[in-house]
Motif scaffolding. Structure first.
Motif, PDB file in Angstrom:
ATOM      1  N   PRO A 106      -0.055 -10.168 -14.946  1.00 42.08           N
ATOM      2  CA  PRO A 106       0.477  -9.553 -14.030  1.00 42.08           C
ATOM      3  C   PRO A 106       1.773  -8.766 -13.338  1.00 42.08           C
ATOM      4  N   PRO A 107       1.997  -8.437 -12.932  1.00 40.97           N
ATOM      5  CA  PRO A 107       3.388  -6.909 -12.533  1.00 40.97           C
ATOM      6  C   PRO A 107       3.962  -7.622 -12.745  1.00 40.97           C
ATOM      7  N   GLY A 108       5.249  -7.195 -12.453  1.00 39.38           N
ATOM      8  CA  GLY A 108       6.568  -7.653 -12.713  1.00 39.38           C
ATOM      9  C   GLY A 108       7.211  -7.490 -11.154  1.00 39.38           C
ATOM     10  N   HIS A 109       8.143  -8.172 -10.603  1.00 39.69           N
ATOM     11  CA  HIS A 109       9.199  -7.785  -9.617  1.00 39.69           C
ATOM     12  C   HIS A 109       8.963  -6.979  -9.050  1.00 39.69           C
ATOM     13  N   GLY A 110       9.198  -7.012  -7.424  1.00 40.27           N
ATOM     14  CA  GLY A 110       9.762  -5.512  -6.738  1.00 40.27           C
ATOM     15  C   GLY A 110      10.768  -4.960  -7.152  1.00 40.27           C
ATOM     16  N   ASP A 111      10.660  -4.296  -7.672  1.00 42.10           N
ATOM     17  CA  ASP A 111      11.946  -3.403  -8.054  1.00 42.10           C
ATOM     18  C   ASP A 111      12.746  -2.373  -6.845  1.00 42.10           C
ATOM     19  N   TYR A 112      11.720  -1.695  -5.975  1.00 41.57           N
ATOM     20  CA  TYR A 112      12.350  -0.569  -4.820  1.00 41.57           C
ATOM     21  C   TYR A 112      11.484  -0.989  -3.887  1.00 41.57           C
ATOM     22  N   TRP A 113      11.898  -0.788  -2.876  1.00 40.36           N
ATOM     23  CA  TRP A 113      11.166  -1.575  -1.451  1.00 40.36           C
ATOM     24  C   TRP A 113      10.994  -0.149  -0.339  1.00 40.36           C
ATOM     25  N   GLY A 114      10.366  -0.054   0.116  1.00 41.42           N
ATOM     26  CA  GLY A 114       9.952   0.515   1.064  1.00 41.42           C
ATOM     27  C   GLY A 114      11.284   0.310   2.829  1.00 41.42           C
ATOM     28  N   GLN A 115      10.946   1.125   3.792  1.00 37.87           N
ATOM     29  CA  GLN A 115      12.132   0.430   4.683  1.00 37.87           C
ATOM     30  C   GLN A 115      11.597   0.121   5.640  1.00 37.87           C
ATOM     31  N   GLY A 116      10.522  -0.910   5.728  1.00 38.62           N
ATOM     32  CA  GLY A 116       9.289  -1.420   6.530  1.00 38.62           C
ATOM     33  C   GLY A 116       9.046  -0.764   7.821  1.00 38.62           C
ATOM     34  N   THR A 117       7.311  -1.482   7.991  1.00 36.27           N
ATOM     35  CA  THR A 117       6.946  -0.885   8.901  1.00 36.27           C
ATOM     36  C   THR A 117       6.917  -2.220   9.890  1.00 36.27           C
ATOM     37  N   LEU A 118       6.918  -1.426  11.443  1.00 39.17           N
ATOM     38  CA  LEU A 118       6.844  -2.908  12.179  1.00 39.17           C
ATOM     39  C   LEU A 118       5.867  -2.479  12.954  1.00 39.17           C
ATOM     40  N   VAL A 119       4.996  -3.622  13.435  1.00 33.56           N
ATOM     41  CA  VAL A 119       4.204  -3.487  14.060  1.00 33.56           C
ATOM     42  C   VAL A 119       3.571  -4.642  14.658  1.00 33.56           C
ATOM     43  N   THR A 120       3.676  -4.212  16.339  1.00 34.36           N
ATOM     44  CA  THR A 120       4.077  -5.149  17.618  1.00 34.36           C
ATOM     45  C   THR A 120       2.255  -5.259  17.815  1.00 34.36           C
ATOM     46  N   VAL A 121       1.599  -5.828  17.980  1.00 33.43           N
ATOM     47  CA  VAL A 121       0.297  -6.161  18.973  1.00 33.43           C
ATOM     48  C   VAL A 121       0.512  -6.717  19.603  1.00 33.43           C
ATOM     49  N   SER A 122       0.001  -6.080  21.026  1.00 32.83           N
ATOM     50  CA  SER A 122       0.448  -7.335  22.147  1.00 32.83           C
ATOM     51  C   SER A 122      -0.362  -6.181  23.432  1.00 32.83           C
ATOM     52  N   SER A 123      -0.797  -7.129  24.508  1.00 39.52           N
ATOM     53  CA  SER A 123      -2.327  -6.900  25.609  1.00 39.52           C
ATOM     54  C   SER A 123      -1.515  -6.081  26.388  1.00 39.52           C
TER      55      SER A 123
END
Lengths: 123, 107
Positions: A106-123
């Motif tokens: 399997p692949p190695g660890h996560g060595d670079y990360w994105g800044q993240g995407t916030l997903v909000t699900v609400s009616s």
């Protein structure tokens, strides 16, 4: 410089579809895996799955199999995470990370990360 | 799936303290373990991979050890910027899994 840049925050209603992206630069995008991680509000990290853009080989966590779809377009150095029908429980921050390819394991660890995407699900 | 546990869950420490966090795996994972640091509102930052190899650019006050089922992350002298949550992750088998996290707070 290696960078992973994710798409912006999303606000959706339950039942809607969504596709978020993670664009890599500064390295050979096709030869590293891209993993996805969920972090629900105030909670820990959950590994969702991983895709190899070179051939679209994809491995899902059983917890997320059938709930999301991972894909990649190596021609534009971009990986995607998509939902066909969102639920309120999908509200979370989603991170992508680069993982080094190793032959025969399997692949190695996560060595670079994105800044993240916030997903909000609400009616 | 391989389960990871971390102890303690919460650690209150002072600047200058030496702190150690333990991560235990439900089955042997050789040295295929990584440690990450996460600060509020930020993406996780890799610190250690292959159980004991320092990620490029990470200060040497961080060190990792262990193999098989028991691993440690040690911070030799805690500084204000080290107060954060720390996670271990195994990359030995799919699905990759994270530990529940250890929050290091200021005493």
């Amino acid at each position: 410089e290696v960078q992973l840049v994710q798409s912006g925050a999303e606000v959706k209603k339950p039942g809607e579809s969504l596709k978020i992206s993670c664009k890599g630069s500064g390295y050979s995008f096709s030869t590293y895996w891209i993993g996805w991680v969920r972090q629900m509000p105030g909670k820990g990290l959950e590994w969702m799955g991983i895709i190899y853009p070179g051939d679209s080989d994809t491995r899902y966590s059983p917890s997320f199999q059938g709930q999301v779809t991972m894909s990649a377009d190596k021609s534009i150095n971009t990986a995607y995470l998509q939902w066909s029908s969102l639920k309120a429980s999908d509200t979370a921050m989603y991170y992508c990370a680069r993982h080094k390819q190793y032959l025969g394991r399997p692949p190695g660890h996560g060595d670079y990360w994105g800044q993240g995407t916030l997903v909000t699900v609400s009616s | 799936d391989i389960q990871l546990t971390q102890s303690p869950s919460f650690l209150s420490a002072s600047v200058g303290d030496r702190v150690t966090i333990t991560c235990r795996a439900s089955q042997g994972i050789s040295t295929f373990l990584a440690w990450y640091q996460q600060k509020p509102g930020k993406a996780p930052k890799p610190l250690i991979y292959a159980a004991s190899t320092l990620q490029s650019g990470v200060p040497s006050k961080f060190s990792g050890g262990g193999s098989g089922t028991e691993f440690t992350l040690t911070i030799s002298s805690l500084q204000p910027e080290d107060f954060a949550t720390y996670y271990c992750q195994q990359v030995n088998n799919y699905p990759f899994t994270f530990g529940p996290g250890t929050k290091v707070d200021i005493k």
